[in-house]
Design an enzyme around this catalytic site. Structure first.
Site, PDB file in Angstrom:
ATOM      1  N   ASN A  23      60.249  52.877  42.442  1.00 41.38           N
ATOM      2  CA  ASN A  23      60.785  53.811  41.436  1.00 41.38           C
ATOM      3  C   ASN A  23      61.111  55.187  42.005  1.00 41.38           C
ATOM      4  OD1 ASN A  23      58.189  54.634  41.874  1.00 41.38           O
ATOM      5  ND2 ASN A  23      57.632  54.823  39.711  1.00 41.38           N
ATOM      6  N   ASP A  98      40.657  44.312  46.782  1.00 37.02           N
ATOM      7  CA  ASP A  98      39.647  45.114  47.454  1.00 37.02           C
ATOM      8  C   ASP A  98      38.538  45.421  46.453  1.00 37.02           C
ATOM      9  OD1 ASP A  98      38.591  46.727  49.576  1.00 37.02           O
ATOM     10  OD2 ASP A  98      40.647  47.159  50.186  1.00 37.02           O
ATOM     11  N   ASP A 199      34.484  46.219  50.447  1.00 37.80           N
ATOM     12  CA  ASP A 199      34.376  47.476  51.166  1.00 37.80           C
ATOM     13  C   ASP A 199      32.913  47.786  51.494  1.00 37.80           C
ATOM     14  OD1 ASP A 199      35.899  49.933  52.007  1.00 37.80           O
ATOM     15  OD2 ASP A 199      34.524  50.906  50.598  1.00 37.80           O
ATOM     16  N   GLU A 250      33.484  43.909  54.691  1.00 36.62           N
ATOM     17  CA  GLU A 250      33.560  44.943  55.719  1.00 36.62           C
ATOM     18  C   GLU A 250      32.134  45.381  56.034  1.00 36.62           C
ATOM     19  OE1 GLU A 250      35.662  49.297  56.465  1.00 36.62           O
ATOM     20  OE2 GLU A 250      34.735  48.851  54.539  1.00 36.62           O
TER      21      GLU A 250
END
Length: 550
Positions: A23, A98, A199, A250
């Site tokens: 956009n 995530d 994470d 992670e």
């Protein structure tokens, strides 16, 4: 070793803010990802790992979440996300979200409530502590610099934040908080998400005695803390075990011994981990110092993790991501041999044992950016480091270090073509485009049959068509060779040989005695020709060859 779809897949990480702006507001978005699904399908990937798209004030580019069940307005709407999910699934591409639940944003309603009073029901969703001798409760240091403790004048207590002060850590001791997290995870999986990249998942558990960190570091205190496996087993029982999903955690500071506990197939915790031994070469206290690597160390790390998890759990394979410098700049040669070295490194990632991860732009050989002005950087970690170090050092010296290692090296906009802003946006992007975009871009790559892109496409196809590459054993050849990384992959009598020259020198690879009676048939190479002479293979700079051994 059990066969699964996520072992056989190739993952492509998208950093939405920098991928494609649909956009023209200067910020990448979900509709931009939708626009490029055909490109990703053509490349051949199986899974998209989408960096956070949740509602966030963006103190740390979306890793500070203010609403786990809403979409950041800059990225679009939930309707856009649902469309992305459907269109990706229609193309047989899975979506990995995530999961950021070590901490939330300080603008999350839980934390807003938590700050109101000590007896608020959300107070214990976070970690609060009284001062010790009028100061911080302990000596813990935040990953982004400074203390982990932020003082709250209203309640006269400190709250804990391992990262930014706008990222307060969640209190995993609180059962209600954990159950709210599990409900949120089910919300996304029920919507159709195929799994999570988790994470800093090995930081959830903190030592209850809050003891100081000494010279031995934070191991067992807030890295791989005392209850971490209890929490992950509970998460698996409550969520993962009920679905066919993929999980990758992670895990900074994790060893192979720890990893066996996290990803052992009999452990009921996670499928695989991201470790950082390779990314941290050589180990230094200051990550911003340029790190020269030694190939022997690289081989040792690859083999250590292969052997450490062999027939126990599963490895993930990567050499860059949104938190790391660009792979070809870090481990290859981004000047004289950018194409050759990018292909060579990709060969390692896609023919070794584990699930390969591609970071956006890696497939066209995008490089580090080297901004000349600190004002061009956007990363909170980078800016905090710069402001701290210039108190005692020459700013030019600090900036030179940052150029090599800043997380913003990976976050410049995806280079789609040679038009304004590399085709990413018609408006000035949130972070400047790398100035080499006229030379390095997707349009140019797609027009060149010898490009890095088509080599990646061939590598992915090779992996999809050869179970030996996915499930085969690894045998290292010449472990002490300082220039060549060579190994065999073996499965059910089938044998593949991979030979990689890691440097720009011309070197000789002597074919091992046991292979000299065999025929070597080239399956893939990053040069157009190859001759075997007198049981030797002459390797040119950064040459990579994959052979079928017949």
């Amino acid at each position: 070793m059990k066969k699964t779809w996520w072992k056989e897949s190739v993952v492509y990480q998208i950093y939405p803010r920098s991928f494609m702006d649909s956009n023209n507001d200067g910020i990448g978005d979900i509709r931009g990802v939708i626009e490029k699904l055909d490109y990703l399908k053509y490349l051949g990937i199986d899974i998209i790992w989408l960096s956070p798209v949740y509602k966030s004030p963006n103190d740390d580019n979306g890793y500070d979440i203010s609403d786990y069940e809403d979409i950041m307005s800059e990225f679009g709407s939930m309707k856009d996300f649902d469309e992305l999910l459907k269109k990706a699934h229609d193309k047989n591409i899975k979506i990995l979200m995530d999961l950021v639940v070590n901490h939330s944003s300080d603008e999350h309603r839980w934390f807003i409530e938590s700050k109101k009073s000590k007896d608020n029901k959300y107070r214990d969703y976070y970690i609060w502590s009284d001062p010790k001798d009028g100061k911080e409760p302990n000596n813990w240091k935040a990953f982004f610099g400074g203390s982990v403790w932020q003082y709250d004048e209203e309640s006269k207590q400190y709250y804990l934040h391992l990262f930014s002060k706008k990222q307060p850590d969640l209190n995993w001791e609180n059962e209600n908080m954990r159950n709210d997290i599990y409900s949120m995870m089910k919300f996304w999986i029920d919507k159709g998400v195929d799994g999570f990249r988790m994470d800093v998942c090995n930081l959830y558990s903190k030592s209850s005695d809050m003891r100081d960190v000494d010279e031995n570091g934070a191991e067992g205190i807030y890295i791989n803390g005392p209850k971490i496996h209890d929490y992950l087993k509970e998460m698996n029982k409550e969520v993962f075990s009920k679905y066919d999903v993929m999980t990758v955690g992670e895990a900074p500071g994790v060893s192979t011994k720890h990893a066996r506990d996290y990803v052992g197939e009999d452990r009921d915790e996670l499928n695989m981990l991201f470790h950082f031994e390779l990314m941290d070469l050589p180990n230094q206290s200051d990550k911003f110092y340029k790190k020269e690597y030694n190939l022997i160390d690289v081989k040792n790390i690859f083999m250590k993790w292969y052997e450490g998890l062999h027939n126990i759990g599963w490895n993930s394979l990567f050499m860059n991501n949104h938190d790391q410098p660009r792979m070809v700049s870090r481990f290859g040669n981004d000047k004289n041999y950018r194409v050759e070295s990018a292909k060579m490194l990709a060969t390692l990632i896609h023919t070794f044992s584990g699930t390969p991860y591609i970071y956006q732009g890696e497939e066209i050989g995008m490089t580090n950016v080297e901004f000349e002005n600190i004002n061009d950087y956007r990363d909170i970690e980078t800016l905090n480091y710069y402001n701290e170090k210039i108190q005692n050092e020459d700013p030019k010296d600090v900036l030179e270090r940052i150029k090599k290692t800043s997380r913003d090296n990976a976050r410049t906009p995806m280079q789609w073509d040679d038009s304004l802003n590399a085709g990413f946006s018609k408006k000035t992007p949130w972070i400047n485009v790398n100035q080499n975009y006229k030379e390095i871009n997707t349009k140019k790559s797609l027009e060149d049959k010898n490009s890095i892109f088509y080599y990646y496409k061939d590598l992915i196809k090779l992996r999809h068509e050869n179970e030996t590459i996915v499930y085969g054993d690894v045998k290292l050849i010449y472990p002490d060779d300082e220039n060549i990384f060579a190994y065999e992959r073996n499965l059910n009598g089938k044998n593949i040989l991979v030979v990689l020259n890691f440097y720009e020198n011309n070197v000789i690879f002597k074919i091992p005695d046991l292979l000299q009676q065999k025929k070597l048939k080239i399956m893939l190479t990053n040069y157009n020709d190859k001759l075997v002479e007198n049981d030797n293979i002459k390797l040119r700079p950064y040459e990579a060859i994959v052979y079928e051994v017949i």
